[in-house]
Scaffold this active site. Sequence first.
Site, PDB file in Angstrom:
ATOM      1  N   ASN A   1      47.299  38.513  94.939  1.00  0.00           N
ATOM      2  CA  ASN A   1      46.107  39.368  94.827  1.00  0.00           C
ATOM      3  C   ASN A   1      46.280  40.733  95.488  1.00  0.00           C
ATOM      4  O   ASN A   1      45.806  41.742  94.960  1.00  0.00           O
ATOM      5  CB  ASN A   1      44.861  38.635  95.332  1.00  0.00           C
TER       6      ASN A   1
ATOM      7  N   GLU B   1      47.070  31.591 106.199  1.00  0.00           N
ATOM      8  CA  GLU B   1      45.883  32.364 105.817  1.00  0.00           C
ATOM      9  C   GLU B   1      45.486  31.868 104.428  1.00  0.00           C
ATOM     10  O   GLU B   1      46.188  32.149 103.449  1.00  0.00           O
ATOM     11  CB  GLU B   1      46.195  33.858 105.842  1.00  0.00           C
TER      12      GLU B   1
ATOM     13  N   CYS C   1      40.518  37.290  99.195  1.00  0.00           N
ATOM     14  CA  CYS C   1      40.095  36.045  99.862  1.00  0.00           C
ATOM     15  C   CYS C   1      38.808  36.233 100.645  1.00  0.00           C
ATOM     16  O   CYS C   1      38.125  35.267 100.952  1.00  0.00           O
ATOM     17  CB  CYS C   1      41.202  35.578 100.792  1.00  0.00           C
TER      18      CYS C   1
ATOM     19  N   GLU D   1      46.515  36.054 112.888  1.00  0.00           N
ATOM     20  CA  GLU D   1      47.492  37.141 112.919  1.00  0.00           C
ATOM     21  C   GLU D   1      46.712  38.417 113.206  1.00  0.00           C
ATOM     22  O   GLU D   1      45.490  38.395 113.322  1.00  0.00           O
ATOM     23  CB  GLU D   1      48.298  37.191 111.624  1.00  0.00           C
TER      24      GLU D   1
HETATM   25  P1  NAD Z   1      48.978  29.886  95.736  1.00  0.00           P
HETATM   26  O1  NAD Z   1      48.777  29.010  96.898  1.00  0.00           O
HETATM   27  O2  NAD Z   1      48.943  29.290  94.387  1.00  0.00           O
HETATM   28  O3  NAD Z   1      50.390  30.623  95.834  1.00  0.00           O
HETATM   29  C1  NAD Z   1      50.749  31.395  96.955  1.00  0.00           C
HETATM   30  C2  NAD Z   1      52.255  31.387  97.112  1.00  0.00           C
HETATM   31  O4  NAD Z   1      52.684  30.059  97.418  1.00  0.00           O
HETATM   32  C3  NAD Z   1      53.018  31.792  95.849  1.00  0.00           C
HETATM   33  O5  NAD Z   1      54.111  32.583  96.245  1.00  0.00           O
HETATM   34  C4  NAD Z   1      53.484  30.456  95.292  1.00  0.00           C
HETATM   35  O6  NAD Z   1      54.643  30.533  94.518  1.00  0.00           O
HETATM   36  C5  NAD Z   1      53.752  29.694  96.571  1.00  0.00           C
HETATM   37  N1  NAD Z   1      53.722  28.233  96.442  1.00  0.00           N
HETATM   38  C6  NAD Z   1      52.958  27.486  95.608  1.00  0.00           C
HETATM   39  N2  NAD Z   1      53.201  26.163  95.809  1.00  0.00           N
HETATM   40  C7  NAD Z   1      54.129  26.087  96.798  1.00  0.00           C
HETATM   41  C8  NAD Z   1      54.794  25.008  97.441  1.00  0.00           C
HETATM   42  N3  NAD Z   1      54.536  23.734  97.129  1.00  0.00           N
HETATM   43  N4  NAD Z   1      55.692  25.288  98.393  1.00  0.00           N
HETATM   44  C9  NAD Z   1      55.957  26.577  98.741  1.00  0.00           C
HETATM   45  N5  NAD Z   1      55.371  27.638  98.153  1.00  0.00           N
HETATM   46  C10 NAD Z   1      54.462  27.405  97.201  1.00  0.00           C
HETATM   47  O7  NAD Z   1      47.913  31.059  95.887  1.00  0.00           O
HETATM   48  P2  NAD Z   1      47.622  32.242  94.857  1.00  0.00           P
HETATM   49  O8  NAD Z   1      46.960  31.663  93.655  1.00  0.00           O
HETATM   50  O9  NAD Z   1      48.875  33.044  94.714  1.00  0.00           O
HETATM   51  O10 NAD Z   1      46.576  33.128  95.705  1.00  0.00           O
HETATM   52  C11 NAD Z   1      45.189  32.941  95.682  1.00  0.00           C
HETATM   53  C12 NAD Z   1      44.744  32.150  96.894  1.00  0.00           C
HETATM   54  O11 NAD Z   1      45.186  32.780  98.090  1.00  0.00           O
HETATM   55  C13 NAD Z   1      43.240  32.064  97.033  1.00  0.00           C
HETATM   56  O12 NAD Z   1      42.898  30.770  97.432  1.00  0.00           O
HETATM   57  C14 NAD Z   1      42.926  33.055  98.140  1.00  0.00           C
HETATM   58  O13 NAD Z   1      41.728  32.823  98.834  1.00  0.00           O
HETATM   59  C15 NAD Z   1      44.113  32.888  99.016  1.00  0.00           C
HETATM   60  N6  NAD Z   1      44.317  34.061  99.874  1.00  0.00           N
HETATM   61  C16 NAD Z   1      44.034  33.972 101.197  1.00  0.00           C
HETATM   62  C17 NAD Z   1      44.192  35.088 102.024  1.00  0.00           C
HETATM   63  C18 NAD Z   1      43.852  35.065 103.501  1.00  0.00           C
HETATM   64  O14 NAD Z   1      44.196  36.017 104.204  1.00  0.00           O
HETATM   65  N7  NAD Z   1      43.213  34.032 104.018  1.00  0.00           N
HETATM   66  C19 NAD Z   1      44.661  36.274 101.479  1.00  0.00           C
HETATM   67  C20 NAD Z   1      44.932  36.315 100.119  1.00  0.00           C
HETATM   68  C21 NAD Z   1      44.777  35.203  99.321  1.00  0.00           C
HETATM   69  O1  6OD Z   2      43.709  43.119 105.405  1.00  0.00           O
HETATM   70  C1  6OD Z   2      44.425  42.190 105.796  1.00  0.00           C
HETATM   71  O2  6OD Z   2      45.168  42.299 106.793  1.00  0.00           O
HETATM   72  C2  6OD Z   2      44.414  40.904 105.092  1.00  0.00           C
HETATM   73  N1  6OD Z   2      45.217  39.961 105.590  1.00  0.00           N
HETATM   74  C3  6OD Z   2      43.640  40.745 103.998  1.00  0.00           C
HETATM   75  C4  6OD Z   2      43.537  39.566 103.241  1.00  0.00           C
HETATM   76  C5  6OD Z   2      42.887  39.619 102.066  1.00  0.00           C
HETATM   77  C6  6OD Z   2      42.770  38.480 101.219  1.00  0.00           C
HETATM   78  O3  6OD Z   2      42.856  38.532 100.009  1.00  0.00           O
END
Ligand code: NAD
Ligand code: 6OD
Length: 484
Positions: free
Chosen positions: A153, A252, A286, A465
């Site tokens: 994202n 995260e 997120c 972090e």
């Molecule tokens: P995802 O978990 O599907 O994938 C994230 C990464 O993990 C990708 O690089 C993927 O290839 C890898 N991955 C998937 N399965 C794996 C496994 N079994 N072992 C190792 N790596 C693996 O997430 P997404 O769809 O790419 O992103 C969207 C999600 O991320 C949403 O739930 C969003 O809320 C969350 N997100 C959280 C934050 C935060 O800071 N808390 C920030 C951005 C996105």
């Molecule tokens: O701004 C940041 O440092 C951060 N970790 C944002 C996360 C956004 C989630 O999609």
Amino acid sequence: MKSILNYIDGRFVRGQHEFEDVNPADGTVIAQVSEADQRQVDDAVGAARHALRGEWSRLGVRGRADRLHKVADAIEARFDCFVKAEVSDTGKPVTLASKLDVPRAAANFRVFADLAKMAGLESFQTETPDGKSALNYAVRKPLGVIGIITPWNLPLLLLTWKVAPALACGNTVVVKPSEETPATATLLAEAMQEAGIPRGVYNVVHGFGEGSAGEFLTQHSEVDAITFTGESRTGAAIMRAVAPTVKPVSFELGGKNAAIVFADCEFEEAVNGLSEAVFLNTGQVCLCAERVYVDRSIFDRFVQALKRKADSLHPGWPMEKDTDLGPLISAQHRDKVLSYYRLAEEEGATTIAGGGVPQFGDARDNGFYIQPTIYTGLPESARCMKEEIFGPVCHVTPFDSEDEAIAMANDTKYGLAASIWTSNLQRGHRVAQKMNVGITWVNCWYLRDLRTPFGGVGLSGIGREGGMHSLNFYSELNNICIRL
Ligand code: NAD
Ligand code: 6OD
């Protein structure tokens, strides 16, 4: 056709297999990506381990910080290139990538370079039972080889948010960017080369999760820690994978964030703020608010004002300056979000805005656009109120008292972020302190200071972090006790 390669030990390396990188705006294939196999992940980890002992450690904190500033310079020098790559991979509006993603990537390197130089160490003068004393002081050492796994994202922003502090602490890294958005991680390798980052310090392996580069990295016995951003259930899978080698993790994860709008808010400010909080990056942040709680006395007016905002968003071509709503990342993700749009109706929601797919009559119809959507009328127990959707959608619920609003906002297994909208400062503090989340904004949303703790509770993550929290995760403290 453009090729996106792995970057291992200072060289761009092709894989045995390739996968397609798709532009979400029109569904066209824009590049072939080299998938790293087990041997290449081994090579990347081996190179990172070797580099830990070389020039990188001899540079010391100041030398490394200088190089990290050079990485930021190199990103800024290639600003347009990074913006274009990020826009093509994600479909996000060019204005957003130019304002948020790429400037933040440079800022991540600058902030953590400076912080590492300034970070102090703990020390204690200890009185001993024999009337003498001892001096305790801690020294900071790198953790080792860090595996960094990131989502699609905010690809470059979230990758550099972890790479920068990890390198500032003297670690070396192997990054596995999302298979959906591989371009900027490889582009960053060029910036690393230009900045004089020694080979093996920054490595990129492309691929998927299970049975691919992601899993190879998490299971690797020579990787010392995993830092991951992504879905909560992926976090759970990674936790199982790292268990046998007892690696530290920083997670995260997802969110189902609430916003609370009080009757005494600055109305226009709150509507504008919520419009950003719900629809920015097509709701694929997120921190986005999917549950909005509004004081009943302003509920109808607020819902109509937010609807006008949603209806006015322009779903244009990502590279056009007046576009403020891009597509979702993929057909698969759009199917998922649309399944929630259907579910909301089945669960009894009233559709205030959107609810479907826009039609353009041009190539964008082959892309993954979706309408910004607002629902009302769901019970708190509905699945749409409990599960993360990760699209441009929110549900608005009226409340009758502060306590009721707080209880509904906190009724979730997630706990990433919340926002409170009120002109009563005392109420702002009071309610913010009751939020069961890692980050609460009052009268703003996604306003960042990179020194502050960032992370979530419950399903939203493990650890913090940001600022010293990042430096503490990416280093080991060795406490030295000297009898005086
Ligand atoms: P995802 O978990 O599907 O994938 C994230 C990464 O993990 C990708 O690089 C993927 O290839 C890898 N991955 C998937 N399965 C794996 C496994 N079994 N072992 C190792 N790596 C693996 O997430 P997404 O769809 O790419 O992103 C969207 C999600 O991320 C949403 O739930 C969003 O809320 C969350 N997100 C959280 C934050 C935060 O800071 N808390 C920030 C951005 C996105
Ligand atoms: O701004 C940041 O440092 C951060 N970790 C944002 C996360 C956004 C989630 O999609």
